[in-house]
Design an enzyme around this catalytic site. Structure first.
Site, PDB file in Angstrom:
ATOM      1  N   CYS B  52      -6.323 -10.251   0.782  1.00  0.00           N
ATOM      2  CA  CYS B  52      -6.298  -8.895  -0.050  1.00  0.00           C
ATOM      3  C   CYS B  52      -7.580  -9.143  -1.207  1.00  0.00           C
ATOM      4  CB  CYS B  52      -5.045  -8.947  -0.885  1.00  0.00           C
ATOM      5  SG  CYS B  52      -4.912  -8.123  -2.320  1.00  0.00           S
ATOM      6  N   CYS B  55      -6.295  -9.954  -5.023  1.00  0.00           N
ATOM      7  CA  CYS B  55      -5.540 -10.889  -5.502  1.00  0.00           C
ATOM      8  C   CYS B  55      -6.565 -11.808  -6.031  1.00  0.00           C
ATOM      9  CB  CYS B  55      -4.846 -11.528  -4.036  1.00  0.00           C
ATOM     10  SG  CYS B  55      -3.154 -11.005  -3.594  1.00  0.00           S
ATOM     11  N   HIS B 115       0.811 -10.171  -5.489  1.00  0.00           N
ATOM     12  CA  HIS B 115       0.533  -9.016  -4.431  1.00  0.00           C
ATOM     13  C   HIS B 115       1.804  -8.149  -4.394  1.00  0.00           C
ATOM     14  CE1 HIS B 115      -1.661  -7.693  -1.058  1.00  0.00           C
ATOM     15  NE2 HIS B 115      -0.642  -7.804  -0.404  1.00  0.00           N
ATOM     16  N   ASN B 155      -2.147   5.862  -6.795  1.00  0.00           N
ATOM     17  CA  ASN B 155      -1.704   6.271  -5.798  1.00  0.00           C
ATOM     18  C   ASN B 155      -1.075   5.148  -5.135  1.00  0.00           C
ATOM     19  OD1 ASN B 155      -3.237   8.649  -5.544  1.00  0.00           O
ATOM     20  ND2 ASN B 155      -5.203   7.587  -4.977  1.00  0.00           N
ATOM     21  N   SER B 163      -5.132   2.395   0.052  1.00  0.00           N
ATOM     22  CA  SER B 163      -5.545   1.518   0.980  1.00  0.00           C
ATOM     23  C   SER B 163      -5.339   0.145   0.877  1.00  0.00           C
ATOM     24  CB  SER B 163      -7.161   1.722   0.876  1.00  0.00           C
ATOM     25  OG  SER B 163      -7.696   1.539  -0.082  1.00  0.00           O
ATOM     26  N   HIS B 166      -1.639  -4.328  -2.871  1.00  0.00           N
ATOM     27  CA  HIS B 166      -1.525  -4.938  -4.075  1.00  0.00           C
ATOM     28  C   HIS B 166      -1.344  -3.817  -5.404  1.00  0.00           C
ATOM     29  CE1 HIS B 166      -2.727  -8.772  -6.258  1.00  0.00           C
ATOM     30  NE2 HIS B 166      -2.510  -7.872  -7.173  1.00  0.00           N
ATOM     31  N   HIS B 168      -1.791  -1.767  -8.228  1.00  0.00           N
ATOM     32  CA  HIS B 168      -3.025  -1.209  -8.991  1.00  0.00           C
ATOM     33  C   HIS B 168      -3.179   0.157  -9.152  1.00  0.00           C
ATOM     34  CE1 HIS B 168      -4.633  -0.093  -4.754  1.00  0.00           C
ATOM     35  NE2 HIS B 168      -5.596   0.622  -5.492  1.00  0.00           N
ATOM     36  N   GLN B 170      -6.227   3.192 -11.135  1.00  0.00           N
ATOM     37  CA  GLN B 170      -7.590   3.466 -11.072  1.00  0.00           C
ATOM     38  C   GLN B 170      -7.808   4.374 -12.210  1.00  0.00           C
ATOM     39  OE1 GLN B 170      -9.684   4.613  -7.476  1.00  0.00           O
ATOM     40  NE2 GLN B 170      -7.667   4.611  -6.198  1.00  0.00           N
TER      41      GLN B 170
HETATM   42  O1  LIG Z   1     -10.173   5.001  -4.225  1.00  0.00           O
HETATM   43  P1  LIG Z   1      -9.260   4.820  -3.161  1.00  0.00           P
HETATM   44  O2  LIG Z   1      -7.767   4.310  -3.397  1.00  0.00           O
HETATM   45  O3  LIG Z   1      -9.577   4.011  -1.881  1.00  0.00           O
HETATM   46  O4  LIG Z   1      -8.718   6.359  -2.545  1.00  0.00           O
HETATM   47  C1  LIG Z   1      -7.781   7.154  -2.415  1.00  0.00           C
HETATM   48  O5  LIG Z   1      -7.761   7.692  -3.991  1.00  0.00           O
HETATM   49  C2  LIG Z   1      -8.718   8.698  -4.227  1.00  0.00           C
HETATM   50  C3  LIG Z   1      -8.474   9.676  -5.454  1.00  0.00           C
HETATM   51  O6  LIG Z   1      -7.056   9.883  -5.479  1.00  0.00           O
HETATM   52  C4  LIG Z   1      -8.840   9.517  -2.891  1.00  0.00           C
HETATM   53  O7  LIG Z   1      -9.866  10.356  -3.117  1.00  0.00           O
HETATM   54  C5  LIG Z   1      -8.995   8.949  -1.788  1.00  0.00           C
HETATM   55  O8  LIG Z   1      -8.966  10.109  -0.740  1.00  0.00           O
HETATM   56  C6  LIG Z   1      -7.931   8.108  -1.226  1.00  0.00           C
HETATM   57  O9  LIG Z   1      -8.130   7.220  -0.348  1.00  0.00           O
END
Ligand SMILES: O=P(O)(O)O[C@H]1O[C@H](CO)[C@@H](O)[C@H](O)[C@H]1O
Ligand SMILES: O=P(O)(O)O[C@H]1O[C@H](CO)[C@@H](O)[C@H](O)[C@H]1O
Lengths: 350, 350
Positions: B52, B55, B115, B155, B163, B166, B168, B170
């Site tokens: 990961c 981690c 994790h 997300n 993706s 873990h 998190h 943004q």
């Molecule tokens: O930055 P990440 O987590 O890899 O990306 C994810 O969130 C982003 C923001 O919502 C999107 O644009 C991506 O399509 C999604 O896969």
């Protein structure tokens, strides 16, 4: 010196039809993908499937039997989101809780009796018959004066929420003009009032001059990746003649629409050699709503795939909360689609 | 006599924050589902995963090593959609092709070194540390006067494009106010100008009076399924005090925010006994953009699941082209979420 380039640096572009901006991040194509990989089913479908509720002669979900149809076939959705007999509703007009009753109708149109023939695999003549039926449905539905907008659309592929692979589209017609159409009407009206011609008329002329985003065209239609495309391989088909709705198309235009639909969807399938998923639909003037000379018929294709048949673009956190975002540039996507053959990779198999 | 009922008949509801309508089709819950079934992975994750890139101590995608962090940990995204060093751009001001350069910054915040600990499984105190870090990041980023909006979002789950499991979130901060925020600013400004108080202040008071859509609450926050919810189990957390951004929260409010985040996300996981996917994020006033007394801090949760852990709502054809649409009513979803326990179904396993 490092100067700003649309092809390299983050920027925003304005969607002239909605007035909203899209964030473009071309440098991000280098990002490795470790996320969700979709299952891809490239198996050929049978011509007829006994368990399919859209195949000729089979029972539908609501219980009715489909006729043994040979040409495109329309029926009223057994579980429509809109109903013709919604009781007249008391509008709730509170400033904070605001609701109103909606009437409408939901139709389903099977493109062909064949379970396996999507638009790119149908002969052009058979697509022509689908267009005839679109016109017929549009004429009939718009005769009901309570209907204000008729949305014709197709969800193609499981990852676009399509619950049956038998090629079909839907019509949802409602007693209110939906949100997206209000935006497009407002923007087109403003342009038309200021310039005395349609927004898309001017836009087509510019795209023809630039030759940077055209995917394919014929005498009556043009397919472009719009400057403000949100989905990776988003396109628009626009009629070269400024008409407000599908009823205006003559025989030559209908043939040309069938031609460009076949060519564009063939390129889509050839891109990743898979039956390319998308949501697509026509935008046209509201009905039973006075004159709309500003409106210019067009069709949007919103396909989710990004890197391959199994990796799609997610419209999630930032996109839902803040603004749509894309990685590859519209110019890159257009050049790619433009370069693809117009003979379907699996044409010899059906 | 058949009279119109919000619980039974198709209707539209107004999103007072954006000015857009959502189509509600409560009768459609009877529709059988034959479409896509998502794979559900309910396996427990390890405390630490050597592969990961989030981690502690592991190499990231860009090559840097993570420190051996114990508390929530933030770093700049190695493949951010926005960059701090975008060269100043010539705006393209053509009426039809309109683009402008965007600067910004993308940060990643790991909630915990563990994790396997998502928000509902973290102790409340640990969530409190995440909130402290949100404040710290917000303060630091807003000190850059070129930044106009700071979007904090998570997300969660593969089907929401996440993706890496873990836990998190943004932060994407941009030199322009994004589309959704422009809408919410406009609507809140109009209400504030007319009423001298915030739109959400009045809305909370109404929800407390009605007691129909509240999921849970504490002294400082309330979680509701908004009257205009689009996603099946969409919710909003709203601060009871009218504050414009996260920096205004005092210790008591930060504890209360941690409490309601834990309770709401626990209910979500308990709904289908799965780690509940969603995109969630805070909306707050633009920064470096003058006074915004109208703005009222809130947080949206957009979860896609509809019928079970494996059947989601698709926002596709009609939704993309015309208007968002939902089947179950917000009142039904709120009653369901309200009834669920606040002890996590898997709490004894971690
Ligand atoms: O930055 P990440 O987590 O890899 O990306 C994810 O969130 C982003 C923001 O919502 C999107 O644009 C991506 O399509 C999604 O896969
Ligand atoms: O009517 P269908 O094809 O069963 O349903 C599909 O298209 C609809 C219209 O875009 C969506 O609301 C549904 O979520 C989707 O599954």
């Amino acid at each position: 010196m490092n100067t700003f380039q649309l092809a390299d640096h983050p920027h925003q572009r304005l969607n002239i039809l909605t007035g909203e901006w899209v964030l473009v991040s071309p440098h991000r194509t280098k990002r490795p993908w470790q996320g969700k990989v979709e299952q891809v089913n490239n198996q050929l479908l049978p011509h007829y499937d006994a368990s399919c509720y859209l195949c000729p002669g089979n029972p539908r979900m609501g219980g009715d039997l489909n006729p043994d149809y040979k040409d495109p076939f329309a029926f009223t959705n057994d579980f429509g989101a809109l109903m013709a007999d919604t009781p007249a509703g008391q509008d709730i007009e509170d400033e904070l809780l605001h609701a109103r009753a909606v009437k409408g109708i939901c139709r389903v149109i099977c493109f062909s009796p064949r379970h396996d023939l999507t638009l790119p695999l149908l002969p052009q003549e058979a697509i022509g018959k689908v267009i005839d039926l679109w016109q017929e449905e549009y004429r009939r539905i718009s005769a009901d004066s309570s209907i204000k907008y008729i949305q014709i659309f197709e969800n193609k592929g499981e990852i676009m929420g399509c619950s049956n692979p038998h090629p079909h589209c839907q019509i949802w017609a409602a007693s209110d003009v939906p949100a997206e159409l209000i935006k497009e009407t407002t923007r087109q009206q403003a342009y038309y009032a200021a310039n005395g011609k349609s927004l898309l008329q001017s836009y087509i002329a510019l795209e023809q001059e630039r030759q940077e985003r055209i995917v394919c065209e014929n005498e009556h239609f043009i397919a472009v990746v719009p400057y403000w495309a949100t989905w990776p391989f988003e396109t628009m088909i626009i009629s070269k003649r400024h008409v407000t709705n599908i009823l205006a198309f003559n025989e030559a235009e209908k043939n040309a629409l069938a031609d460009i639909l076949k060519r564009l969807t063939t390129k889509y399938d050839n891109l990743f050699e898979t039956s390319f998923p998308y949501s697509a639909g026509m935008h046209q003037a509201p009905v039973n709503d006075g004159e709309h000379p500003e409106w210019h018929w067009h069709m949007h294709f919103y396909p989710p795939l990004l890197r391959s048949a199994s990796v799609k673009k997610f419209m999630v956190g930032y996109e839902l909360l803040a603004s749509p975002q894309r990685d590859i540039t519209p110019e890159w996507a257009a050049a790619k689609l433009q370069s693809l053959p117009e003979v379907h990779y699996a044409a010899h198999l059906v």
